[in-house]
Design an enzyme around this catalytic site. Structure first.
Site, PDB file in Angstrom:
ATOM      1  N   GLY A  79      -0.473  -5.892  -2.334  1.00 40.42           N
ATOM      2  CA  GLY A  79       0.978  -6.512  -2.103  1.00 40.42           C
ATOM      3  C   GLY A  79       0.985  -7.311  -0.866  1.00 40.42           C
ATOM      4  CB  SER A  98      -4.900   2.167   0.478  1.00 40.18           C
ATOM      5  OG  SER A  98      -4.699   0.734   0.428  1.00 40.18           O
ATOM      6  CB  SER A  99      -6.691  -0.528  -4.161  1.00 39.36           C
ATOM      7  OG  SER A  99      -6.613   0.757  -5.187  1.00 39.36           O
ATOM      8  CG  ASN A 105      -1.649   4.941  -0.623  1.00 35.68           C
ATOM      9  OD1 ASN A 105      -1.466   5.979  -0.817  1.00 35.68           O
ATOM     10  ND2 ASN A 105      -2.019   4.110  -1.847  1.00 35.68           N
ATOM     11  CB  THR A 150      -4.113   3.151  -7.599  1.00 33.03           C
ATOM     12  OG1 THR A 150      -4.515   2.220  -6.489  1.00 33.03           O
ATOM     13  CG2 THR A 150      -5.208   3.802  -8.301  1.00 33.03           C
ATOM     14  CD  GLU A 189      -2.044  -5.331   3.158  1.00 33.37           C
ATOM     15  OE1 GLU A 189      -2.756  -5.905   4.047  1.00 33.37           O
ATOM     16  OE2 GLU A 189      -2.542  -4.646   2.321  1.00 33.37           O
ATOM     17  CB  SER A 241      -0.816  -0.032   1.362  1.00 31.26           C
ATOM     18  OG  SER A 241      -1.754   1.271   1.206  1.00 31.26           O
ATOM     19  N   GLY A 242       0.672   2.053  -0.855  1.00 32.52           N
ATOM     20  CA  GLY A 242       1.404   3.349  -0.743  1.00 32.52           C
ATOM     21  C   GLY A 242       2.468   3.244  -2.064  1.00 32.52           C
TER      22      GLY A 242
END
Length: 1519
Positions: free
Chosen positions: A427, A202-203, A199, A153, A429, A148-149
């Site tokens: 990704g 974040s998606s 992020n 995206t 985590e 994330s970040g």
């Protein structure tokens, strides 16, 4: 000190992992760090690596973790965020906007470019996927992963933008498919993205976008697949995170919408106020709300559907504010207060359901048994759980509906056989507390990692197979055991989780115990020591501990029956569609469904899709956790590289042959190990084999084009190379030291010799000084003795002179005294004699004077009598008479002249002229009277002289003479008075004459004005006459045409007789003889004999005209060539159209036929000679039309030459009317139309002529563009070969640098000379076809601009081109173009050389020495004033010196450039460093008209029409 310590610790972190790191503070607080490590664990460093890093890390000499990290850090400092690892793209998030990397110019550069040719970029990966799909017909996929970040995206957006750019196609209703695909991103981001700790956007779901293409490569459809939306975020968030964006966007909506949904500040809602973060930096939620609504419009969501969507979102917010309290019964609950009741009612209103039913669905449960239906109340905690479950279910269904709606709106192409899938998925985590979501996410990454490992291994196999080397199976870490641990049936974690969920009495503790028992012997499963509900799994990226507390609840995938029934019965169709009624069979079925099982099936489907496509990988990396630019954290990045599988790919490469070098690179680097091999005439492959065998290496492989080395062999070769270079360096040092010692000795020897010579010179100077002093003493003594002797001599000589002077003076005085006395005596005698003579002379003089006076008196009396007779005003009157006569003659002449000039104004000025005649008559009478008096006086004077008695000398009679003198004196006085009176009269006459002259001047001025007005009236009259004559001639020609086309004699006789209007004084024109002409003209038309002759059988005028047009079209389809420098076709077309009066008719087809002829002629694109021929003809014809045509309705025509008389014009017209119909008007038209270019007469053009001019202009621009684009197409491949200098051959490594450069120079010049050859070919073609130099200059100016753009953009996009030697090669090539410009001369080349200013200055920057000493001001103002700061920064950071090893500009200059770039981006200045090619037409019709010379249309007609009678006018030449 702490910051410094932290920095040092970070820098040495890798070393500390390999050894031991100790530190302590000394007395002065200096930090001393001691590193103790095993030398075998220290990784080798490539000392020859480029200072800016390499764009593909497979090119690294040492492929290990520190080398990879150092390369990424070096490129990140230069804002190079993309790096290849083979075909894997690593993207480091810059945390700042770099718009110049993603604009349209950059897309154009990467379109069709070979992978690896340009700098690494996300567009290159997308382009490779698209080209592979089009060429091989196989679907491709692009997998974007990262934590994330990391920028997944944004990377996905760029991929979709580029694919939409490549495959754009218009859809229905104004919306394109690619626009809908792109605009689906903001919609899904609004409902599926949220701010997390790592992020801001974040998606919280996985996304796989399938973009379908047709056979032509156009986007024909798309579909979006989503995976595992994080539903728990709807009800629970942690500080400082945020919930999904759509909640905050709706709270920032316009006031009327918030009032409609009863929304307010986000802090007032339970689902949002669990965190203190409500706003994002740099994001305006109100603007984002409107952008989301616009995106929904583009995607195809209607206004009603949008309204329903946001009603559901608002209902979820109100639902979260419903709270419960304990009820009266045990384990029951009720609505807590009025506020909760309000939110309950609002939720029911927004969902269009019953409020009571909603309340019961949350606080009660219905249990169905075979005997009865039991309603069980829920306690407050269970009611809250039921409320949250309802909210999560509603939001999850809403998100699924959005995805399905977007897919339905975009549509899928059932005929599409190829697609490109873009996977944007979470990704790996690993947090402090990991739950079911992290478990599913990491399970996905394990699947993708296995796919990734297999792909990398496959690529390694393909590389080895392509190079045809012997290789054995390479071992790599396979994570199949982890996948079995998670998904294997029946003993996997997911299977055990589903089993536990099916039993009502199962808890998280029993689930955890079941896991401990089942996997106690699995090496991938770890049981924590201090926890009873946690378990750890050893993933490929590391060990992760999961909390099993909420696994059971989050895995259950069912909707509470009460919730389903309530919302299915909603009066809102949209809400009811979210909860469709389940079939009776499924509702009665007891089959259990779980999130884990469904997700596993989705993942299997995804893997099947990916396995059926050709994968491409993009690994996004987050450089730091503070989300700020220019911060590169080593530990964070190395962990992400491990999680992303990049290091695993490197490990796989290291397991085989990690170091690969082409034969050229290997010989260039290690040729020094065996010079004899290079000197021999061996093949490159054999030479590499001999070097490796000589050094005794084992296990390497030599392929077709590369050398493959095992791990460690590169370091061994480098060590031996360093030894050879060290020995060579020692030899060089020894020679240098010998040279220095000898140089010092020679300097000492030279100094000693110089010192000796100086000392000897000093001794000689002293000896010389002594000798000089002795000689001076002798000379002084000699002069002193001479002075003494001379002084004594002068004393004696002076005394003698004094004595002699005294004696001589005394003698002289005596002599002077005697002479003075003698002179005085003589003077006295002289004066006496003089007095005697003077007295005698005076007496004689007096007597003579007396005698003379008497005689003169007598003579005076005689003369006085004569004067009396002659001086009586005769002279004065005669003179006045002469003046008056002359004046009269002058006035008479002027009046006669004025009479001649004022013949047309006599009546108006008759009275004034009469007055002047009277005055003149009176003056004549006065003159006649004066003449009469003068004659009378002359006669009287003559008679008086005759009658006068003879003069007798009477000297004694003095009294009578005196009386006569008095009388004469009185007469003289009277004559004077008379003369004075006459003078006054003459003065008055002169004044009257002056007044008359003034009046006469005024009359002359008025006469001139009248003449000028009369000339103007005559010009206007002639113009009107000419216009009238033209109109009459046109009418007559039309009558002749009608006469020729009339079928019967009766129709001819029925025509009205044409008449010519007689010009009278009333209409301003008086022309004599016109009535006679008119009568002749009438007779010529109405003559029955001529009418009978015209009715004889003959071709109609239209048929003859059509035949002439056909013949003209057939003629111009041939290449008529040129007459001198004039294009024959253009001149013939112009003269024919002018003669046929085609410009002045309302309808004609000749223009369209000419345009069609030109269009068919230029269809042959490859024939530049034909294009140049028609470019010359069309430009000339357009020039003639520009000078001839004018819009209808303008002012009357201005003839260039005046007609002799209007009667002659009518005579010519009547003569033309008497000729036969087929030749009617030829003599007239030849007389008025055909002339020199400077005599071109403007014609009032009708619409067809003006349209023809516009079409001709369009074809001129089209032909110009075709020639320009053809030349661009021809030289474009050559430009790509010219930008990078060719490598020297292996033989050049031995022959020396100068010879190597000469060989490379010849190879490079071949490409540049090919460009020059193309330029010469086009120049020769255009010269041969007499293309106007103005157009030739424009062509070559744009071509040179194209060369400048292509070379400059390639230089900025390819780092290997930004080298010192490449700058030298390009500079020599530009010299060839400069030489061509000189050869072409300024007439044809124009300012083409100036168009290369960008590449010239960039090359000057590359080849300049001492770059670190240059300041930013010197670079921007003196060296590269044209280049922007972005372009300078790009060149400065990409520059590398492959010849001398020097550095680029200083770090201070780079920092200043970054600051200026930041300021420019803040000021909204374009930050693109690429140039744009200008393909517009750089001229207008007026430019052509001004730049081209006038064209003489007199040319020899072609043989095809020369003998035709209808084209006789072409043979006539203008005088």
């Amino acid at each position: 000190m702490e910051k410094c310590f932290g920095l040092i610790v970070k820098r040495f972190m890798f070393i500390s992992q390999m050894g031991k790191l100790d530190s302590h503070l000394e007395e002065n607080n200096f930090l001393v760090i001691t590193v103790v490590t095993n030398i075998s664990k220290v990784f080798p460093k490539d000392t020859e690596a480029p200072p800016g890093g390499v764009d593909d890390m497979t090119k690294l000499s040492y492929l290990h973790e520190p080398g990879v990290l150092q390369n990424l850090a070096t490129r990140y400092e230069l804002n190079e965020i993309y790096t290849y690892t083979g075909n894997i793209l690593i993207a480091v998030n810059p945390f700042q906007r770099l718009p110049h990397l993603y604009d349209t110019h950059m897309m154009e550069q990467y379109k069709g470019a070979t992978f690896g040719e340009l700098s690494p970029h996300v567009f290159a990966v997308a382009d490779v996927a698209f080209r592979a799909m089009m060429n091989e017909g196989k679907s491709n996929s692009i997998l974007v992963s990262g934590e994330s970040g990391a920028g997944k995206t944004e990377t996905t957006k760029m991929l979709m933008r580029y694919l939409a750019y490549l495959g754009g196609r218009s859809g229905v209703e104004g919306r394109t498919v690619e626009q809908q695909v792109l605009e689906s991103n903001p919609v899904l981001e609004a409902f599926g993205n949220a701010k997390t700790v790592r992020n801001n956007n974040s998606s919280r779901f996985g996304k796989f976008v399938e973009i379908q293409f047709d056979k032509n490569g156009r986007i024909s459809g798309a579909a979006i697949r989503t995976y595992l939306l994080e539903r728990s975020r709807v009800c629970q968030i942690s500080d400082p995170e945020r919930n999904y964006h759509c909640f905050y966007l709706l709270c920032a909506a316009p006031p009327e919408e918030r009032e409609k949904y009863k929304l307010g500040n986000p802090k007032s809602f339970h689902y949002l106020n669990q965190s203190n973060c409500y706003e994002l930096d740099g994001v305006n939620d109100a603007h984002e709300y409107h952008a989301t609504r616009r995106a929904m419009d583009v995607v195809g969501i209607s206004e009603e559907e949008q309204e329903a969507i946001f009603r559901v979102v608002a209902a979820v917010l109100h639902l979260g504010n419903i709270e419960f309290a304990k009820g009266k019964d045990i384990d029951s609950s009720i609505i807590k207060d009025e506020e909760s009741r309000f939110h309950l009612n609002m939720t029911a209103e927004l969902l269009n359901c019953d409020a009571k039913g909603l309340e019961d669905a949350m606080i009660k449960r219905v249990m169905v048994t075979p005997e009865e239906v039991i309603t069980r109340p829920l306690d407050p905690d269970s009611a809250l759980g039921s409320r949250d479950a309802l909210a999560k279910t509603i939001y999850s269904r809403l998100f699924d509906w959005l995805v399905n709606k977007i897919n339905d709106s975009i549509g899928q192409d059932p005929n599409s056989k190829s697609l490109i899938g873009v996977l944007d998925i979470y990704g790996f985590e690993s947090f402090k507390f990991n739950s079911f979501e992290q478990f599913c996410i990491n399970f996905t990454n394990e699947k993708l990692q296995q796919h990734f490992n297999q792909h990398v291994f496959k690529m390694e196999q393909e590389e080895y197979t392509k190079e045809e080397i012997n290789w054995s199976y390479i071992e790599f870490v396979d994570n199949q055991d982890v996948l079995d641990l998670i998904e294997k049936k029946p003993g996997g974690i997911i299977a055990l989780l589903d089993e536990a969920c099916m039993f009502p009495k199962s808890t998280h503790e029993t689930f955890a115990q079941k896991l401990y028992q089942t996997f106690k012997n699995n090496k991938r499963f770890i049981k924590p020591k201090l926890s009873r509900t946690s378990f750890s799994i050893s993933h490929y990226a590391g060990e992760v501990t999961y909390l099993a507390d909420l696994f059971l609840d989050k895995n259950k995938d069912y909707v509470v029956a009460e919730h389903q029934d309530l919302l299915s019965a909603s009066k809102c169709p949209f809400v009811a569609s979210l909860f469709p009624l389940l079939p009776e069979e499924s509702s009665k079925s007891s089959k259990f469904s779980s999130i884990g099982s469904r997700f596993k099936l989705q993942l299997q489907s995804l893997m099947e899709t990916l396995n059926s496509t050709e994968p491409h990988y993009i690994r996004c990396v987050k450089p730091n956790n503070v989300l700020k630019p220019a911060i590169f954290e080593n530990l964070n990045i190395i962990q992400q590289l491990r999680c992303g599988g990049v290091l695993e790919a490197i490990r796989i490469s290291c397991a085989g042959y990690p170091t690969r070098r082409t034969f050229y690179e290997f010989l260039l680097r290690f040729g020094v190990l065996a010079p004899e091999v290079l000197e021999g005439n061996y093949d490159d492959k054999v030479a590499c084999q001999m070097i490796l065998d000589k050094k005794g290496l084992k296990g390497y492989q030599v392929g077709k084009t590369k050398v493959f080395l095992r791990a460690g062999q590169m370091a061994e070769l480098d060590a031996r190379r360093a030894e050879v270079l060290g020995n060579a360096a020692r030899i060089i040092q020894r020679q240098i030291r010998t040279y220095i010692a000898r140089k010092e000795f020679m300097a000492l020897r030279k100094a000693a010799i110089q010192l000796q010579s100086q000392w000897r010179g000093k001794l000689a100077c002293k000896l010389y000084e002594q000798m000089r002093r002795e000689a001076s003493a002798v000379r002084i003594q000699k002069n002193l003795r001479r002075y003494t002797a001379r002084k004594s001599y002068l004393t004696v000589w002076s005394t003698a002179i004094t004595l002699q002077t005294g004696l001589r003076a005394m003698t002289a005085r005596n002599e002077f005294r005697f002479r003075k006395q003698t002179k005085a005596a003589i003077l006295i005698q002289a004066h006496l004699r003089c007095h005697r003579a003077y007295s005698y002379y005076k007496s004689l003089q007096k007597a003579a004077i007396v005698s003379q006076c008497g005689w003169r008196r007598r003579v005076a009396r005689r003369e006085l009598r004569k004067l009396k007779m002659a001086a009586r005003e005769t002279g004065a009157l005669k003179e006045a008479k002469d003046k008056l006569e002359k004046r009269v003659e002058e006035l008479t002449w002027r009046l006669q002249f004025e009479k001649r000039l004022r013949t047309d104004l006599e009546e108006a000025k008759a009275q004034e002229i009469a007055k002047f005649q009277d005055a003149l008559h009176e003056m004549q009478l006065q003159v006649e009277e004066a003449n009469a008096r003068v004659i009378k006086e002359q006669e009287a004077a003559r008679k008086a002289i005759e009658e006068a008695p003879p003069v007798i000398k009477e000297t004694p009679v003095i009294v009578q003479d005196t009386e006569k003198i008095d009388l004469l004196t009185a007469e003289v006085e009277s004559l004077k008075a008379l003369l004075l009176s006459e003078s006054k009269a003459a003065e008055e006459a002169r004044k009257a004459s002056t007044d008359a002259e003034a009046r006469n001047a005024e009359l002359v001025k008025k006469l001139e004005d009248a003449d000028r007005k009369m000339d103007q009236l005559q010009d206007s009259m002639q113009r009107l006459e000419e216009k009238l004559s033209n109109s009459e001639s046109e009418n007559q020609v039309l009558r002749q045409q009608a006469l020729a086309m009339s079928p019967t004699r009766k129709a001819v006789s029925a025509l009205p007789k044409p008449t010519i209007v007689q010009r009278t004084p009333e209409n301003g024109n008086i022309v004599n003889g016109e009535m006679k002409v008119a009568s002749d003209l009438t007779l010529s038309i109405s003559n029955p004999r001529e009418t009978e002759s015209e009715e004889k059988p003959q071709k109609s005028l239209n048929e003859k005209h059509q035949e002439n047009q056909d013949l003209l079209i057939r003629c111009i389809t041939q290449n008529l060539g040129f007459s001198g420098s004039k294009p024959v076709a253009a001149c013939v077309i112009y003269k024919c159209l002018l003669h046929w009066r085609s410009f002045e008719v309302e309808r004609t087809s000749v223009f369209d036929r000419i345009i069609q002829t030109i269009a068919s002629a230029i269809e042959v694109h490859d024939n530049n000679d034909v294009l140049a021929y028609w470019l010359s003809n069309s430009s000339t014809l357009l020039l003639l039309l520009q000078h001839t045509l004018k819009a209808s309705g303008a002012a009357s025509l201005t003839p260039q030459r005046r007609r002799a008389t209007s009667a002659s014009l009518f005579g010519r017209m009547s003569q033309g009317l008497r000729t036969p119909p087929q030749s009617a008007g030829i003599s007239f038209l030849n007389g008025r139309m055909l002339g020199r270019p400077d005599d071109l007469r403007q014609v009032e053009a009708k619409y067809p002529a003006l349209l023809f001019k516009q079409q001709l202009t369009a074809f001129l621009e089209k032909i110009y563009g075709m020639i320009r684009d053809s030349l661009k197409k021809e030289i474009a491949p050559l430009i790509g070969l010219c930008i990078q200098a060719p490598r020297t051959s292996r033989a050049s490594l031995v022959k020396g640098r100068s010879q190597a450069n000469a060989v490379a120079q010849q190879a490079l010049m071949a490409h540049w000379q090919s460009i020059v050859k193309s330029l010469n070919s086009y120049l020769k073609t255009m010269k041969a076809n007499y293309v106007p130099p103005f157009l030739v200059r424009k062509v070559f100016t744009q071509i040179f601009s194209f060369i400048n753009v292509q070379l400059f953009n390639s230089l900025l996009l390819r780092r290997e081109c930004c080298s010192f030697s490449n700058g030298e090669y390009v500079k020599s090539g530009l010299a060839e173009l400069e030489q061509w410009c000189s050869y072409a001369t300024e007439e044809y080349a124009g300012s083409a050389w100036d168009e290369l200013k960008h590449i010239r200055q960039a090359v000057e920057f590359l080849v300049i020495h001492q770059k670190p000493k240059k300041t930013l001001n010197e670079i921007m103002k003196e060296l590269c004033p044209v280049l922007s700061i972005q372009q300078l920064y790009r060149i400065s950071t990409m520059y590398w010196d492959d010849k001398y090893g020097t550095h680029s500009v200083s770090s201070e200059v780079i920092s200043s450039m970054r600051i200026m770039m930041t300021e420019a981006s803040n000021n909204s200045v374009s930050s693109s460093f690429l140039l744009d090619d200008d393909s517009s037409i750089p001229f207008t019709v007026d430019d052509i008209s001004k730049s081209m010379k006038q064209v003489d249309t007199d040319v020899d007609p072609p043989s095809l029409i020369r003998e035709n009678s209808g084209f006789v006018f072409l043979l006539q030449r203008s005088e």
